[in-house]
Design a protein around this motif. Sequence first.
Motif, mmCIF file in Angstrom:
data_model
loop_
_atom_site.group_PDB
_atom_site.id
_atom_site.type_symbol
_atom_site.label_atom_id
_atom_site.label_comp_id
_atom_site.label_asym_id
_atom_site.label_seq_id
_atom_site.Cartn_x
_atom_site.Cartn_y
_atom_site.Cartn_z
ATOM 1 N N GLU A 185 1.780 3.202 9.894
ATOM 2 C CA GLU A 185 2.142 4.355 10.717
ATOM 3 C C GLU A 185 3.663 4.539 10.729
ATOM 4 O OE1 GLU A 185 1.953 5.755 15.399
ATOM 5 O OE2 GLU A 185 0.718 4.078 14.702
ATOM 6 N N VAL A 186 4.388 3.419 10.852
ATOM 7 C CA VAL A 186 5.853 3.498 10.854
ATOM 8 C C VAL A 186 6.372 3.972 9.503
ATOM 9 C CG1 VAL A 186 7.991 2.167 11.097
ATOM 10 C CG2 VAL A 186 6.063 1.726 12.625
ATOM 11 N N PHE A 187 5.809 3.418 8.408
ATOM 12 C CA PHE A 187 6.243 3.830 7.071
ATOM 13 C C PHE A 187 6.029 5.335 6.875
ATOM 14 C CE2 PHE A 187 4.891 -0.640 5.538
ATOM 15 C CZ PHE A 187 6.054 -1.182 6.068
ATOM 16 N N LYS A 188 4.902 5.809 7.383
ATOM 17 C CA LYS A 188 4.590 7.238 7.241
ATOM 18 C C LYS A 188 5.591 8.080 8.031
ATOM 19 C CE LYS A 188 0.759 10.485 7.944
ATOM 20 N NZ LYS A 188 -0.625 10.627 8.470
ATOM 21 N N VAL A 227 0.838 -1.201 0.000
ATOM 22 C CA VAL A 227 0.000 0.000 0.000
ATOM 23 C C VAL A 227 0.875 1.253 0.000
ATOM 24 C CG1 VAL A 227 -1.577 1.377 1.401
ATOM 25 C CG2 VAL A 227 -2.037 -1.040 1.038
ATOM 26 N N ALA A 228 1.916 1.227 0.862
ATOM 27 C CA ALA A 228 2.789 2.394 0.975
ATOM 28 C C ALA A 228 3.510 2.694 -0.337
ATOM 29 C CB ALA A 228 3.808 2.175 2.088
ATOM 30 N N ILE A 241 0.251 10.390 -0.961
ATOM 31 C CA ILE A 241 1.283 11.014 -1.785
ATOM 32 C C ILE A 241 2.605 10.337 -1.463
ATOM 33 C CG2 ILE A 241 2.453 13.164 -2.386
ATOM 34 C CD1 ILE A 241 -0.077 14.619 -1.316
ATOM 35 N N LYS A 242 3.115 9.586 -2.422
ATOM 36 C CA LYS A 242 4.329 8.800 -2.222
ATOM 37 C C LYS A 242 5.561 9.695 -2.323
ATOM 38 C CE LYS A 242 6.827 4.937 -4.322
ATOM 39 N NZ LYS A 242 6.873 4.050 -5.499
ATOM 40 N N PHE A 291 8.024 7.625 3.949
ATOM 41 C CA PHE A 291 7.756 6.958 2.677
ATOM 42 C C PHE A 291 6.572 7.578 1.956
ATOM 43 C CE2 PHE A 291 9.604 2.934 4.725
ATOM 44 C CZ PHE A 291 10.893 3.398 4.520
ATOM 45 N N PHE A 292 5.626 8.153 2.727
ATOM 46 C CA PHE A 292 4.481 8.794 2.101
ATOM 47 C C PHE A 292 3.841 9.765 3.089
ATOM 48 C CE2 PHE A 292 2.728 5.104 4.264
ATOM 49 C CZ PHE A 292 1.585 5.594 4.883
ATOM 50 N N THR A 293 2.987 10.617 2.555
ATOM 51 C CA THR A 293 2.135 11.474 3.379
ATOM 52 C C THR A 293 0.706 11.304 2.888
ATOM 53 O OG1 THR A 293 2.464 13.337 1.885
ATOM 54 C CG2 THR A 293 3.952 13.179 3.783
#
Length: 644
Positions: free
Chosen positions: A605-608, A572-573, A621-622, A612-614
Amino acid sequence: MKIVYPKALSLGAEKIVKDLSVKCGILTETARLLYDRGITDYSSAMHFLNPGKDGFLNPFGLNGMREATERIRKAKAAGESVLIFGDYDADGICAATIVYRCLEKYGITAATVVPEREEGYGINLEKIEKINSENKIDLIITVDCGISDAEKIRCLKDKGIDVIVTDHHEPPEILPDCICINPKIKGQNYGFDGLCGGGVAYKLGVALVGEKADELLDFAALATVADSMDLVGENRDIVAEGLKIINKKPRAAFRAFLGDTGKSVSAQTLAYAVAPRINAGGRMGDANAALKLFSATDENEIFNLAVKLNVYNATRQSLCEEAFAAAKEIISETGADGDGIIVVRGDDWKAGVLGIVAAKLTETYNKPVIVFAKSGEGYKGSARSVEGVNIYDAIFAVKDYIVAFGGHAQAAGLSITQENFVPFSRAINEYAAKTFAGAEREKSVYVDIKAEKEIPVRLAEEIEMLEPFGVGNRRPLFATEAGETVMTPLKENSPHYSFDTKAVEMLDFNGINDVPVLSYPVPKTLVFELNISTFRNKRSIKGFLRNVVCDFEVIADGLSVDRTTFGEAYSVAASGNNRPVKDLFNGKLYGMTEAEKRQFAFCLEVFKELGFFTVSDGILIKNESVKKPLTDSALYRKVGERQC
């Protein structure tokens, strides 16, 4: 998912395997595959490796066969009117076709009728009465139904109509008072009780016209595969002989679905290319379209009927997906996924898709599932089960809440009143809690051979000798270990990938979702099938990836984050730019447990936080500056180290 390997052999079993290998001239691995299928002597092994007519049993070993042929002989002599009454599924359609054509060879032109699914399974008195009023019926031969219709058959006999039942479903305590041919009736010396309706119809045909019935083995083979019968014993012989006919000179009705590709037709081809289209007629309220197709001789009519069934099948697929998604939503909202047997209903669902939806839900939740749809003032349902849970027994145990039911251990159909839906659901789950409390719930995959080095082509060739594959004789599965894997698309922008392993070159069809897990540098086990590929007269083998099993996990915020959920969150991310989050989530959360959903959200949440994205106004938005972060083990460590 748990991998289950074959148990270690005893010294005695090892000797049997070695003897089979030497006497049959096959590899030890192939001999072990035979042993695991219950083949322990040379004669049985050679029959298994060479299925065909030599394995056919005498039809007169079935109880009722002599009486049935004598009654049909009298009908012919007296010029009586004969009606064949079938079922609306592929097995019933094939069985009706077989009996019709065998009676024709015998000298009787019978009428044939199959009900529509909405009219219900089994003998339909109203339908028969309408036919009888127009043309007096003297004898009815049922195919793929009738064994549970004792009361209806009594009514027919009261009207002076004789009945011969040919069926294969579980016999009830009280059998109909008529001639009954059913391999599952106890006390017979036939030697095999696994025939489908089409198989029983073929045996009646052989009893009537001998080898002339063999011309119809393609229908019997399709019926056997379509009804998911175990491909062992006489079923294996029937399917093998039917496939010979189809591969040598397929009749026009089969060719309409198979095309003229020149490729060999297998049992799996019948299961996925032909059976669904024949079943689609009944599922969409036009079972007679399939019946007409199998009796048509005009090429234009065959083409038009095949097109109609293709359209029905496409519509059926769409309706299935809609009902499947809706059912998962209901199950999640009601918490039914916590029950031993999941029971779900939808007033707007079409009865014809219930069985497929139940099967897909069973696969998703690894539990027995019963799916109901509104039918008149009540509900009709279709049940599917998992290994170790006999759904027929479960339904029988709560029969007081049921109007009618029938089926077998892994699949059943039933109808209930509207007011009994909740009591039935409660009662069957109380039964499940008592009876199947200890049943294994973790998904398992059974692997036949662990490949620790390159697999020889000869083994793949010998595995082909175990055809036909299907229920009860699945294609053998292999497993090999892998670490970080470099996956290459088969062509630009293709969702299909290839990659190398120490055992074989692997193909991963629609493998784009496997990239995150496979490319991550942790140990994993790959489960695959072997297939032979021929290019410029050179034969090579390919592995077709079926499962990726990875036990590696991290502990984060008290959550055990498994690799699959981590991979889903990463996909997804990394799924493109400027797309609505709700669209990216669509399909990902269906079938997840609540714990998996928490893991999924935590990973995102961690990826954000790692940039990695917002997310802005619901749009993901990657960060395009982040390139393939999953190949860096630091990402997974970050998830493990993250503390709230």
